[in-house]
Design a protein around this motif. Structure first.
Motif, mmCIF file in Angstrom:
data_model
loop_
_atom_site.group_PDB
_atom_site.id
_atom_site.type_symbol
_atom_site.label_atom_id
_atom_site.label_comp_id
_atom_site.label_asym_id
_atom_site.label_seq_id
_atom_site.Cartn_x
_atom_site.Cartn_y
_atom_site.Cartn_z
ATOM 1 N N ARG A 1 16.107 24.364 3.853
ATOM 2 C CA ARG A 1 16.952 25.489 3.493
ATOM 3 C C ARG A 1 16.406 26.106 2.212
ATOM 4 O O ARG A 1 15.657 25.476 1.469
ATOM 5 C CB ARG A 1 18.389 25.035 3.276
ATOM 6 C CG ARG A 1 18.958 24.335 4.469
ATOM 7 C CD ARG A 1 20.207 25.021 4.932
ATOM 8 N NE ARG A 1 20.715 24.392 6.141
ATOM 9 C CZ ARG A 1 20.829 25.021 7.280
ATOM 10 N NH1 ARG A 1 20.478 26.269 7.390
ATOM 11 N NH2 ARG A 1 21.304 24.413 8.335
ATOM 12 N N SER A 2 16.796 27.342 1.947
ATOM 13 C CA SER A 2 16.295 28.048 0.765
ATOM 14 C C SER A 2 16.678 27.338 -0.522
ATOM 15 O O SER A 2 15.953 27.387 -1.506
ATOM 16 C CB SER A 2 16.857 29.470 0.735
ATOM 17 O OG SER A 2 16.410 30.190 1.844
ATOM 18 N N ARG A 3 17.811 26.669 -0.513
ATOM 19 C CA ARG A 3 18.283 25.986 -1.715
ATOM 20 C C ARG A 3 17.333 24.869 -2.149
ATOM 21 O O ARG A 3 17.223 24.565 -3.331
ATOM 22 C CB ARG A 3 19.669 25.412 -1.429
ATOM 23 C CG ARG A 3 20.223 24.596 -2.526
ATOM 24 C CD ARG A 3 21.570 24.054 -2.137
ATOM 25 N NE ARG A 3 22.086 23.212 -3.194
ATOM 26 C CZ ARG A 3 23.174 22.502 -3.083
ATOM 27 N NH1 ARG A 3 23.871 22.535 -1.984
ATOM 28 N NH2 ARG A 3 23.581 21.756 -4.075
ATOM 29 N N TRP A 4 16.646 24.241 -1.218
ATOM 30 C CA TRP A 4 15.811 23.085 -1.509
ATOM 31 C C TRP A 4 14.330 23.427 -1.677
ATOM 32 O O TRP A 4 13.497 22.533 -1.795
ATOM 33 C CB TRP A 4 15.963 22.053 -0.392
ATOM 34 C CG TRP A 4 17.358 21.531 -0.329
ATOM 35 C CD1 TRP A 4 18.335 21.930 0.517
ATOM 36 C CD2 TRP A 4 17.917 20.532 -1.162
ATOM 37 N NE1 TRP A 4 19.480 21.241 0.273
ATOM 38 C CE2 TRP A 4 19.259 20.367 -0.762
ATOM 39 C CE3 TRP A 4 17.437 19.767 -2.212
ATOM 40 C CZ2 TRP A 4 20.104 19.463 -1.376
ATOM 41 C CZ3 TRP A 4 18.294 18.863 -2.815
ATOM 42 C CH2 TRP A 4 19.605 18.723 -2.398
ATOM 43 N N THR A 5 13.990 24.700 -1.712
ATOM 44 C CA THR A 5 12.585 25.093 -1.827
ATOM 45 C C THR A 5 11.976 24.631 -3.149
ATOM 46 O O THR A 5 10.865 24.091 -3.171
ATOM 47 C CB THR A 5 12.458 26.625 -1.693
ATOM 48 O OG1 THR A 5 13.010 27.015 -0.434
ATOM 49 C CG2 THR A 5 11.017 27.056 -1.768
ATOM 50 N N ALA A 6 12.690 24.813 -4.245
ATOM 51 C CA ALA A 6 12.157 24.409 -5.552
ATOM 52 C C ALA A 6 11.999 22.889 -5.641
ATOM 53 O O ALA A 6 10.998 22.396 -6.166
ATOM 54 C CB ALA A 6 13.069 24.909 -6.662
#
Length: 140
Positions: free
Chosen positions: A107-112
């Motif tokens: 998910r986008s939240r876990w990209t970093a």
């Protein structure tokens, strides 16, 4: 039995309560390109692990002045110890970092977090590469 019945009634009342909020939606949209960073880091880790192992092995047998009769200079001995420790850490740090990059949700939240884990997986390789210059400077 009365207490059990009251507990059952409370649970059914909670289930039927319309004022309860709905469960939260997943954080961020699903990223179809979430597999790219783990795949690139996995391929890079395999290639760099072999290269780092060769560098460390050649560095350990390089200068012949470090034997039982003659002492090594401080820089050479410290650099070799750091490189050898980083080479041993490759077997533990890299698989742990790769496991985290593949297991984190896409998910986008876990990209970093996925990118940080990928950088963490290649940390021992970077230490070995950074120790090449002091080894060349301090070697006899």
């Amino acid at each position: 039995m009365t207490a059990l019945r009251l507990t059952a009634l409370r649970l059914t009342a909670l289930r039927r309560d319309p004022s309860r909020p709905a469960p939260p939606e997943p954080a961020g949209p699903l990223r179809p390109d979430g597999w790219i960073a783990p795949a690139v880091v996995t391929v890079a880790a395999v290639i760099l692990s072999y290269a780092a192992l060769m560098i460390v092995l050649f560095a350990l047998m390089g200068p012949g002045s470090c034997d039982a009769q003659a002492a090594c200079s401080w820089g050479t001995g410290a650099t070799r110890n750091i490189m050898w420790s980083a080479a041993r850490a490759i077997g533990y740090v890299t698989p742990a970092g790769l496991f985290v990059t593949w297991v984190l949700p896409w998910r986008s939240r876990w990209t970093a977090a996925r990118r940080r884990a990928a950088a963490f997986a290649l940390l021992p390789h970077a230490v070995i590469a950074a120790d090449l210059l002091p080894l060349l400077i301090f070697s006899d």
